[in-house]
Design a protein around this motif. Structure first.
Motif, PDB file in Angstrom:
ATOM      1  N   GLY A  95       0.951  -1.228   0.031  1.00 25.20           N
ATOM      2  CA  GLY A  95      -0.022   0.030  -0.151  1.00 25.20           C
ATOM      3  C   GLY A  95       0.665   1.375  -0.078  1.00 25.20           C
ATOM      4  N   GLY A  96       2.145   1.102  -0.643  1.00 25.36           N
ATOM      5  CA  GLY A  96       2.896   2.436  -0.688  1.00 25.36           C
ATOM      6  C   GLY A  96       3.639   2.668   0.650  1.00 25.36           C
ATOM      7  N   ALA A  97       3.940   1.609   1.308  1.00 27.79           N
ATOM      8  CA  ALA A  97       4.775   1.811   2.587  1.00 27.79           C
ATOM      9  C   ALA A  97       6.056   2.448   2.098  1.00 27.79           C
ATOM     10  CB  ALA A  97       5.042   0.676   3.354  1.00 27.79           C
ATOM     11  N   SER A  98       6.688   2.976   3.043  1.00 27.60           N
ATOM     12  CA  SER A  98       8.059   3.951   2.724  1.00 27.60           C
ATOM     13  C   SER A  98       9.124   2.919   2.811  1.00 27.60           C
ATOM     14  CB  SER A  98       8.170   5.044   3.599  1.00 27.60           C
ATOM     15  OG  SER A  98       8.042   4.752   4.842  1.00 27.60           O
ATOM     16  N   ALA A  99       9.041   1.749   2.912  1.00 28.88           N
ATOM     17  CA  ALA A  99      10.521   0.685   3.212  1.00 28.88           C
ATOM     18  C   ALA A  99      11.313   1.086   1.769  1.00 28.88           C
ATOM     19  CB  ALA A  99       9.774  -0.518   3.331  1.00 28.88           C
ATOM     20  N   ALA A 100      12.474   0.859   2.199  1.00 25.56           N
ATOM     21  CA  ALA A 100      13.469   0.735   1.036  1.00 25.56           C
ATOM     22  C   ALA A 100      13.088  -0.299   0.168  1.00 25.56           C
ATOM     23  CB  ALA A 100      14.931   0.510   1.886  1.00 25.56           C
ATOM     24  N   PRO A 101      13.384   0.002  -1.207  1.00 24.99           N
ATOM     25  CA  PRO A 101      13.276  -1.165  -2.099  1.00 24.99           C
ATOM     26  C   PRO A 101      13.939  -2.356  -1.633  1.00 24.99           C
ATOM     27  CG  PRO A 101      13.785   0.981  -3.122  1.00 24.99           C
ATOM     28  CD  PRO A 101      13.888   1.152  -1.726  1.00 24.99           C
ATOM     29  N   GLU A 102      13.514  -3.452  -2.116  1.00 25.09           N
ATOM     30  CA  GLU A 102      14.123  -4.703  -1.887  1.00 25.09           C
ATOM     31  C   GLU A 102      15.580  -4.593  -2.414  1.00 25.09           C
ATOM     32  OE1 GLU A 102      11.679  -7.885  -2.749  1.00 25.09           O
ATOM     33  OE2 GLU A 102       9.911  -7.264  -1.340  1.00 25.09           O
ATOM     34  N   ALA A 103      15.633  -4.181  -3.506  1.00 23.83           N
ATOM     35  CA  ALA A 103      17.305  -4.245  -4.341  1.00 23.83           C
ATOM     36  C   ALA A 103      18.248  -3.362  -3.382  1.00 23.83           C
ATOM     37  CB  ALA A 103      17.047  -3.645  -5.403  1.00 23.83           C
ATOM     38  N   VAL A 104      17.765  -2.258  -2.708  1.00 21.82           N
ATOM     39  CA  VAL A 104      18.873  -1.466  -1.988  1.00 21.82           C
ATOM     40  C   VAL A 104      18.858  -2.317  -0.664  1.00 21.82           C
ATOM     41  CG1 VAL A 104      18.709   0.645  -0.572  1.00 21.82           C
ATOM     42  CG2 VAL A 104      17.832   0.604  -2.883  1.00 21.82           C
ATOM     43  N   THR A 105      18.003  -2.789   0.048  1.00 25.41           N
ATOM     44  CA  THR A 105      18.335  -3.724   1.177  1.00 25.41           C
ATOM     45  C   THR A 105      19.442  -4.927   0.728  1.00 25.41           C
ATOM     46  OG1 THR A 105      16.121  -3.225   2.014  1.00 25.41           O
ATOM     47  CG2 THR A 105      17.332  -5.211   3.016  1.00 25.41           C
ATOM     48  N   ARG A 106      19.011  -5.492  -0.437  1.00 29.21           N
ATOM     49  CA  ARG A 106      19.878  -6.559  -0.816  1.00 29.21           C
ATOM     50  C   ARG A 106      21.378  -6.284  -1.077  1.00 29.21           C
ATOM     51  NH1 ARG A 106      17.159  -7.824  -5.004  1.00 29.21           N
ATOM     52  NH2 ARG A 106      18.405  -6.691  -6.409  1.00 29.21           N
ATOM     53  N   VAL A 107      21.508  -5.152  -1.739  1.00 28.32           N
ATOM     54  CA  VAL A 107      23.050  -4.601  -2.217  1.00 28.32           C
ATOM     55  C   VAL A 107      23.687  -4.287  -0.879  1.00 28.32           C
ATOM     56  CG1 VAL A 107      24.086  -2.668  -3.313  1.00 28.32           C
ATOM     57  CG2 VAL A 107      22.310  -4.009  -4.542  1.00 28.32           C
ATOM     58  N   LEU A 108      22.930  -3.435  -0.011  1.00 23.79           N
ATOM     59  CA  LEU A 108      23.511  -3.012   0.925  1.00 23.79           C
ATOM     60  C   LEU A 108      23.802  -4.032   2.134  1.00 23.79           C
ATOM     61  CD1 LEU A 108      21.620   0.285   1.741  1.00 23.79           C
ATOM     62  CD2 LEU A 108      23.804   0.026   0.632  1.00 23.79           C
ATOM     63  N   GLY A 109      23.099  -5.105   2.076  1.00 19.14           N
ATOM     64  CA  GLY A 109      23.233  -6.106   3.194  1.00 19.14           C
ATOM     65  C   GLY A 109      24.310  -7.075   2.511  1.00 19.14           C
ATOM     66  N   SER A 110      24.655  -7.333   1.313  1.00 23.55           N
ATOM     67  CA  SER A 110      25.959  -7.841   0.705  1.00 23.55           C
ATOM     68  C   SER A 110      26.955  -7.041   1.125  1.00 23.55           C
ATOM     69  CB  SER A 110      25.584  -8.044  -0.645  1.00 23.55           C
ATOM     70  OG  SER A 110      26.784  -8.543  -1.247  1.00 23.55           O
ATOM     71  N   ARG A 111      26.762  -5.770   0.959  1.00 19.28           N
ATOM     72  CA  ARG A 111      27.936  -4.863   1.311  1.00 19.28           C
ATOM     73  C   ARG A 111      28.607  -4.997   2.691  1.00 19.28           C
ATOM     74  NH1 ARG A 111      30.791  -0.386  -0.926  1.00 19.28           N
ATOM     75  NH2 ARG A 111      30.454  -1.788  -2.967  1.00 19.28           N
ATOM     76  N   ALA A 112      27.318  -4.980   3.699  1.00 22.24           N
ATOM     77  CA  ALA A 112      27.910  -4.972   4.973  1.00 22.24           C
ATOM     78  C   ALA A 112      28.277  -6.234   5.485  1.00 22.24           C
ATOM     79  CB  ALA A 112      26.419  -4.759   5.825  1.00 22.24           C
ATOM     80  N   CYS A 113      27.938  -7.422   4.769  1.00 23.04           N
ATOM     81  CA  CYS A 113      28.508  -8.703   5.094  1.00 23.04           C
ATOM     82  C   CYS A 113      29.960  -8.819   4.674  1.00 23.04           C
ATOM     83  CB  CYS A 113      27.510  -9.790   4.344  1.00 23.04           C
ATOM     84  SG  CYS A 113      28.231 -11.641   4.437  1.00 23.04           S
ATOM     85  N   ARG A 114      30.196  -8.361   3.339  1.00 28.36           N
ATOM     86  CA  ARG A 114      31.693  -8.262   3.023  1.00 28.36           C
ATOM     87  C   ARG A 114      32.516  -7.691   3.878  1.00 28.36           C
ATOM     88  NH1 ARG A 114      29.190  -7.643  -2.042  1.00 28.36           N
ATOM     89  NH2 ARG A 114      30.306  -5.757  -2.163  1.00 28.36           N
TER      90      ARG A 114
END
Length: 133
Positions: A95-114
């Motif tokens: 319904g238009g929630a302001s959460a970050a796009p899943e792609a942003v979360t995925r890319v940042l999660g990968s960077r944080a992990c590495r």
């Protein structure tokens, strides 16, 4: 703990940069896709959410082609048309929630992990206090 802290910091950094319009990349030539009705609807209902994350799009008059002329850059990676499509589905589902796009979360999660502290890494006293604290 280190990975979570890094993810939170990277997310905040990305949101600030994208919100200020500093992290977009021109798409030359523009990326195009044929949207389904749900995607056309999401673009019409949530244009501020889409542009707020750095996408610039144009929908052809008949709604049968979307051209992406600018896309967000997140941690050195330009998001693409498929990432936008995924975000449009996310917007419709929430319904238009302001959460970050899943792609942003995925890319940042990968960077944080590495970049997180790994078993066996030598740490200074200051780094230990930061992690514990």
């Amino acid at each position: 703990a280190d990975e979570r802290v890094r993810l939170e910091a990277l997310t905040l950094e990305a949101e600030e940069a994208l919100g200020a319009g500093k992290c977009g990349a021109r798409c030359v030539p523009p990326l195009g896709f044929r949207p389904n009705p749900e995607e056309v609807s999401a673009l019409a209902e949530y244009p501020d959410r889409v542009s707020g994350w750095g996408w610039e799009v144009a929908v052809r008059p008949q709604g049968n082609l979307v051209l992406v002329s600018r896309a967000p850059m997140v941690a050195g990676r330009r998001l693409g048309a498929e990432d936008l499509r995924q975000y449009l589905r996310q917007l419709k589902q929430t319904g238009g929630a302001s959460a970050a796009p899943e792609a942003v979360t995925r890319v940042l999660g990968s960077r944080a992990c590495r970049s997180a502290v790994k078993f066996g890494d030598a740490l200074t006293g200051e780094e230990c206090r930061e992690l514990a604290g």
